[in-house]
Design a protein around this motif. Structure first.
Motif, PDB file in Angstrom:
ATOM      1  N   VAL A  47       0.850  -1.197   0.000  1.00 46.75           N
ATOM      2  CA  VAL A  47       0.000   0.000   0.000  1.00 46.75           C
ATOM      3  C   VAL A  47       0.883   1.244   0.000  1.00 46.75           C
ATOM      4  N   VAL A  48       0.484   2.257  -0.776  1.00 45.27           N
ATOM      5  CA  VAL A  48       1.110   3.584  -0.725  1.00 45.27           C
ATOM      6  C   VAL A  48       0.132   4.541  -0.055  1.00 45.27           C
ATOM      7  N   PHE A  49       0.589   5.220   0.990  1.00 45.60           N
ATOM      8  CA  PHE A  49      -0.235   6.203   1.704  1.00 45.60           C
ATOM      9  C   PHE A  49       0.377   7.578   1.482  1.00 45.60           C
ATOM     10  N   VAL A  50      -0.316   8.417   0.719  1.00 48.99           N
ATOM     11  CA  VAL A  50       0.132   9.786   0.467  1.00 48.99           C
ATOM     12  C   VAL A  50      -0.587  10.688   1.461  1.00 48.99           C
ATOM     13  N   ASP A  51       0.169  11.244   2.396  1.00 51.30           N
ATOM     14  CA  ASP A  51      -0.392  12.036   3.492  1.00 51.30           C
ATOM     15  C   ASP A  51      -0.169  13.521   3.223  1.00 51.30           C
ATOM     16  N   THR A  52      -1.221  14.201   2.794  1.00 45.48           N
ATOM     17  CA  THR A  52      -1.126  15.635   2.513  1.00 45.48           C
ATOM     18  C   THR A  52      -1.617  16.481   3.680  1.00 45.48           C
ATOM     19  N   ASP A  53      -2.368  15.874   4.593  1.00 41.91           N
ATOM     20  CA  ASP A  53      -2.875  16.582   5.767  1.00 41.91           C
ATOM     21  C   ASP A  53      -1.980  16.386   6.994  1.00 41.91           C
ATOM     22  N   TYR A  54      -0.939  15.556   6.843  1.00 42.69           N
ATOM     23  CA  TYR A  54      -0.077  15.191   7.971  1.00 42.69           C
ATOM     24  C   TYR A  54      -0.915  14.673   9.142  1.00 42.69           C
ATOM     25  N   SER A  55      -1.893  13.842   8.810  1.00 42.98           N
ATOM     26  CA  SER A  55      -2.823  13.318   9.812  1.00 42.98           C
ATOM     27  C   SER A  55      -2.629  11.832  10.078  1.00 42.98           C
ATOM     28  N   LEU A  56      -1.661  11.205   9.404  1.00 45.62           N
ATOM     29  CA  LEU A  56      -1.448   9.772   9.607  1.00 45.62           C
ATOM     30  C   LEU A  56      -0.918   9.533  11.019  1.00 45.62           C
ATOM     31  N   ASP A  57      -1.683   8.789  11.802  1.00 47.64           N
ATOM     32  CA  ASP A  57      -1.327   8.475  13.189  1.00 47.64           C
ATOM     33  C   ASP A  57      -0.768   7.051  13.221  1.00 47.64           C
ATOM     34  N   MET A  58       0.565   6.942  13.243  1.00 53.32           N
ATOM     35  CA  MET A  58       1.192   5.625  13.214  1.00 53.32           C
ATOM     36  C   MET A  58       0.883   4.818  14.464  1.00 53.32           C
ATOM     37  N   LEU A  59       0.765   5.470  15.625  1.00 50.24           N
ATOM     38  CA  LEU A  59       0.412   4.748  16.842  1.00 50.24           C
ATOM     39  C   LEU A  59      -0.981   4.135  16.725  1.00 50.24           C
ATOM     40  N   ARG A  60      -1.903   4.887  16.151  1.00 46.03           N
ATOM     41  CA  ARG A  60      -3.260   4.380  15.934  1.00 46.03           C
ATOM     42  C   ARG A  60      -3.236   3.213  14.943  1.00 46.03           C
ATOM     43  N   LEU A  61      -2.470   3.351  13.877  1.00 46.44           N
ATOM     44  CA  LEU A  61      -2.376   2.298  12.872  1.00 46.44           C
ATOM     45  C   LEU A  61      -1.777   1.019  13.465  1.00 46.44           C
ATOM     46  N   VAL A  62      -0.705   1.161  14.228  1.00 44.95           N
ATOM     47  CA  VAL A  62      -0.078  -0.006  14.861  1.00 44.95           C
ATOM     48  C   VAL A  62      -1.037  -0.664  15.843  1.00 44.95           C
ATOM     49  N   SER A  63      -1.797   0.151  16.576  1.00 41.33           N
ATOM     50  CA  SER A  63      -2.773  -0.387  17.529  1.00 41.33           C
ATOM     51  C   SER A  63      -3.827  -1.230  16.821  1.00 41.33           C
ATOM     52  N   ILE A  64      -4.306  -0.754  15.658  1.00 39.59           N
ATOM     53  CA  ILE A  64      -5.310  -1.510  14.901  1.00 39.59           C
ATOM     54  C   ILE A  64      -4.707  -2.813  14.379  1.00 39.59           C
ATOM     55  N   LEU A  65      -3.487  -2.734  13.845  1.00 44.73           N
ATOM     56  CA  LEU A  65      -2.831  -3.942  13.338  1.00 44.73           C
ATOM     57  C   LEU A  65      -2.624  -4.966  14.449  1.00 44.73           C
ATOM     58  N   GLU A  66      -2.161  -4.514  15.608  1.00 44.86           N
ATOM     59  CA  GLU A  66      -1.962  -5.435  16.732  1.00 44.86           C
ATOM     60  C   GLU A  66      -3.272  -6.072  17.154  1.00 44.86           C
TER      61      GLU A  66
END
Length: 261
Positions: A47-66
């Motif tokens: 997956v390619v994630f293009v973040d133009t709003d600088y809103s990507l929350d990696m902690l939130r993403l990792v939490s969902i994956l876990e």
């Protein structure tokens, strides 16, 4: 929703709505479904994630994956849990853009990544409308100059879609417009981006947050946990039927990600 990625390639889906209607959470849901291994219900694609709003929350993403990995019981030790998580994140490429010019360059050079990593199947853009007002200001009184960069983005995306079997999901912020009657003030579902982008979009998802009264009524017969849930609704329209929603879904945003209801 992930059926677009596996069975219908070369589609462009626009997630349209005001702030706080769950658009980015839907992107997280799609992202996790793609990068998770097949054994845990994922698609195991890049997956390619293009973040133009600088809103990507990696902690939130990792939490969902876990949460998804633990729910699937894919491993039995802390080391294997971390290895599985690292493998999922290795399938993700994040690109930050702070201007429409950077977005044009990113899409221009994205072909190199698609060629070197054929497992790429999904492109996420959050959001495609981030530089709308800045471009309007820089373009002055000329509508052509105002839309010039987004038109280039639409053309580059069209070429990528024709050459590679990928699916594009892009969020778009709704703009509140002046209205005369109270009934017309609650819905802002008119697309305002340039015509090339509108023609490129094959499906449009109008994201709404249900009114508080509706949420309280729905939770009256549920548990205390359900009463704290915020319910969102997505209305799906196709390019051949832009003014009429033919399918709707509702979901809640939980600690483990989006849950459709």
């Amino acid at each position: 929703m992930t059926g677009h990625i596996t069975s219908r390639n070369r589609e462009v889906v626009e997630l349209y709505g005001t702030e706080g209607t769950g658009k980015t959470e839907i992107l997280y849901h799609l992202l996790c479904r793609c990068v998770l291994p097949v054994a845990t219900g994922g698609l195991e694609v890049d997956v390619v994630f293009v973040d133009t709003d600088y809103s990507l929350d990696m902690l939130r993403l990792v939490s969902i994956l876990e949460s998804r990995l633990n729910a699937a019981g894919s491993s039995s030790s802390a080391d294997s849990d971390e290895a599985a998580l690292r493998l999922c994140l290795s399938r993700l490429l994040v690109v930050n853009c702070s201007s429409s010019s950077q977005l044009v360059l990113t899409l221009h050079f994205l072909e190199t990544s698609l060629t070197s990593r054929p497992a790429f199947a999904l492109l996420l853009i959050d959001s495609i409308s981030a530089f709308y007002w800045l471009d309007r200001c820089e373009g002055g009184a000329s509508a052509i100059r105002q839309e010039e960069k987004l038109r280039k983005c639409a053309e580059l995306l069209r070429r990528l879609l024709s050459d590679y079997r990928i699916t594009v999901f892009a969020t778009c912020h709704a703009i509140k417009k002046a209205c005369n009657g109270p009934s017309s003030c609650s819905v802002y579902d008119r697309s305002y981006l340039c015509r090339p982008w509108q023609r490129l979009v094959t499906r449009r998802l109008l994201c709404l947050r249900q009114e508080t009264a509706n949420n309280m009524a729905a939770a009256a017969v549920g548990s205390e946990e359900q009463s704290r849930r915020q319910v969102f609704t997505v209305h799906c329209t196709s390019s051949c039927s832009r003014t009429k929603a033919y399918r709707s879904s509702s979901f809640c945003v939980m600690d483990g990600g989006v849950e459709f209801i």
